[in-house]
Design a protein around this motif. Structure first.
Motif, PDB file in Angstrom:
ATOM      1  N   ALA A  39       0.843  -1.197   0.000  1.00 34.24           N
ATOM      2  CA  ALA A  39       0.000   0.000   0.000  1.00 34.24           C
ATOM      3  C   ALA A  39       0.879   1.248   0.000  1.00 34.24           C
ATOM      4  N   LYS A  40       0.583   2.134  -0.918  1.00 34.76           N
ATOM      5  CA  LYS A  40       1.317   3.405  -1.043  1.00 34.76           C
ATOM      6  C   LYS A  40       2.820   3.182  -1.207  1.00 34.76           C
ATOM      7  N   LEU A  42       4.809   1.630   0.663  1.00 35.90           N
ATOM      8  CA  LEU A  42       5.494   1.880   1.936  1.00 35.90           C
ATOM      9  C   LEU A  42       6.580   0.842   2.235  1.00 35.90           C
ATOM     10  N   GLU A  44       6.761  -1.822   4.087  1.00 34.50           N
ATOM     11  CA  GLU A  44       6.934  -1.989   5.532  1.00 34.50           C
ATOM     12  C   GLU A  44       7.387  -3.388   5.945  1.00 34.50           C
ATOM     13  N   HIS A  81       4.583   1.914  10.378  1.00 37.13           N
ATOM     14  CA  HIS A  81       4.839   2.477   9.048  1.00 37.13           C
ATOM     15  C   HIS A  81       3.900   1.815   8.034  1.00 37.13           C
ATOM     16  N   PHE A  83      -0.170   1.945   6.017  1.00 39.11           N
ATOM     17  CA  PHE A  83      -1.224   2.826   5.539  1.00 39.11           C
ATOM     18  C   PHE A  83      -2.512   2.462   6.262  1.00 39.11           C
ATOM     19  N   THR A  84      -3.167   3.441   6.872  1.00 39.43           N
ATOM     20  CA  THR A  84      -4.436   3.220   7.547  1.00 39.43           C
ATOM     21  C   THR A  84      -5.557   3.545   6.573  1.00 39.43           C
ATOM     22  N   TYR A  85      -6.483   2.603   6.426  1.00 41.72           N
ATOM     23  CA  TYR A  85      -7.572   2.741   5.461  1.00 41.72           C
ATOM     24  C   TYR A  85      -8.675   3.641   5.996  1.00 41.72           C
ATOM     25  N   GLU A  88     -10.451   3.952   9.538  1.00 46.27           N
ATOM     26  CA  GLU A  88      -9.394   3.725  10.534  1.00 46.27           C
ATOM     27  C   GLU A  88      -9.578   2.458  11.362  1.00 46.27           C
ATOM     28  N   ASP A  91      -5.450  -1.556   8.672  1.00 48.86           N
ATOM     29  CA  ASP A  91      -4.293  -0.973   8.012  1.00 48.86           C
ATOM     30  C   ASP A  91      -3.662  -2.007   7.095  1.00 48.86           C
ATOM     31  N   SER A  92      -2.639  -1.608   6.383  1.00 56.04           N
ATOM     32  CA  SER A  92      -2.055  -2.427   5.324  1.00 56.04           C
ATOM     33  C   SER A  92      -1.003  -3.427   5.797  1.00 56.04           C
ATOM     34  N   ASP A  96       0.021  -6.460   3.314  1.00 58.44           N
ATOM     35  CA  ASP A  96       1.246  -6.206   2.557  1.00 58.44           C
ATOM     36  C   ASP A  96       2.301  -7.272   2.833  1.00 58.44           C
TER      37      ASP A  96
END
Length: 170
Positions: A39-40, A42, A44, A81, A83-85, A88, A91-92, A96
């Motif tokens: 996601a994004k 990131l 992580e 670190h 991404f929160t959808y 809230e 998260d990813s 991921d």
């Protein structure tokens, strides 16, 4: 190996011959994880390769599911670190890290390395045994290696439900 063959033939190997995964093959596997989408972007994921006898002993301490693999990967993610959808509530992090692990598992099969996705363990105990940072959450363990002679998939490996049983067009 063609992708459809990889996804069709890969199975959870439950008996490894104890041979260390060749470094070239391991690099391909790790690179597949590095290239996995997150996601994004990131990225992580945190990947730990365990090959030392001390490390393998720790794996044996936290799960009975190493099955003789001489190379084990711990897949974790930085939970601070992600991404929160919207909403809230999710998260990813887990998804991921799952995508990364799946890429590595399929890449392993494509280069002739067998694998087993292991989730039979307490993530907090794994993190403690390996002194992982507090900001990381362990998702799974991936056994890697070469199947012992005579090892094969479960008898029901190729049985799959029809798409009509699992897919709905809306």
């Amino acid at each position: 190996m063609e992708f459809q063959e990889v996804v069709k033939k890969r199975y959870a190997c439950k008996s490894f011959d104890g041979t260390l995964v060749d470094q070239k093959q391991l690099d391909i596997i790790l690179e597949a994880g590095r290239l996995a989408p997150t996601a994004k972007n990131l990225q992580e994921q945190r990947i730990y390769v365990v090959q030392s006898q001390e490390g393998l002993n720790k794996i044996d301490k936290v799960t009975p599911c190493r099955y003789g693999a001489a190379t084990v990967i711990i897949v974790a993610f930085d939970k601070h670190h992600v991404f929160t959808y919207p909403g809230e509530k999710r998260d990813s992090g887990i998804e991921d890290a799952t995508i990364v692990a799946t890429h590595m598992m399929l890449a392993a099969h494509s280069v002739g390395v067998d694998s087993c996705w292991v989730n039979f363990f307490d993530p907090e105990i794994v993190a403690k045994e390996f002194a992982l940072p507090d900001n990381e959450e362990v998702l799974m363990i991936l056994d890697l290696g070469y199947a012992s002679e005579g090892t094969k998939p479960l008898a029901n490996h190729e049985l799959r439900k029809a798409l009509s049983e699992t897919v709905t067009y809306l």
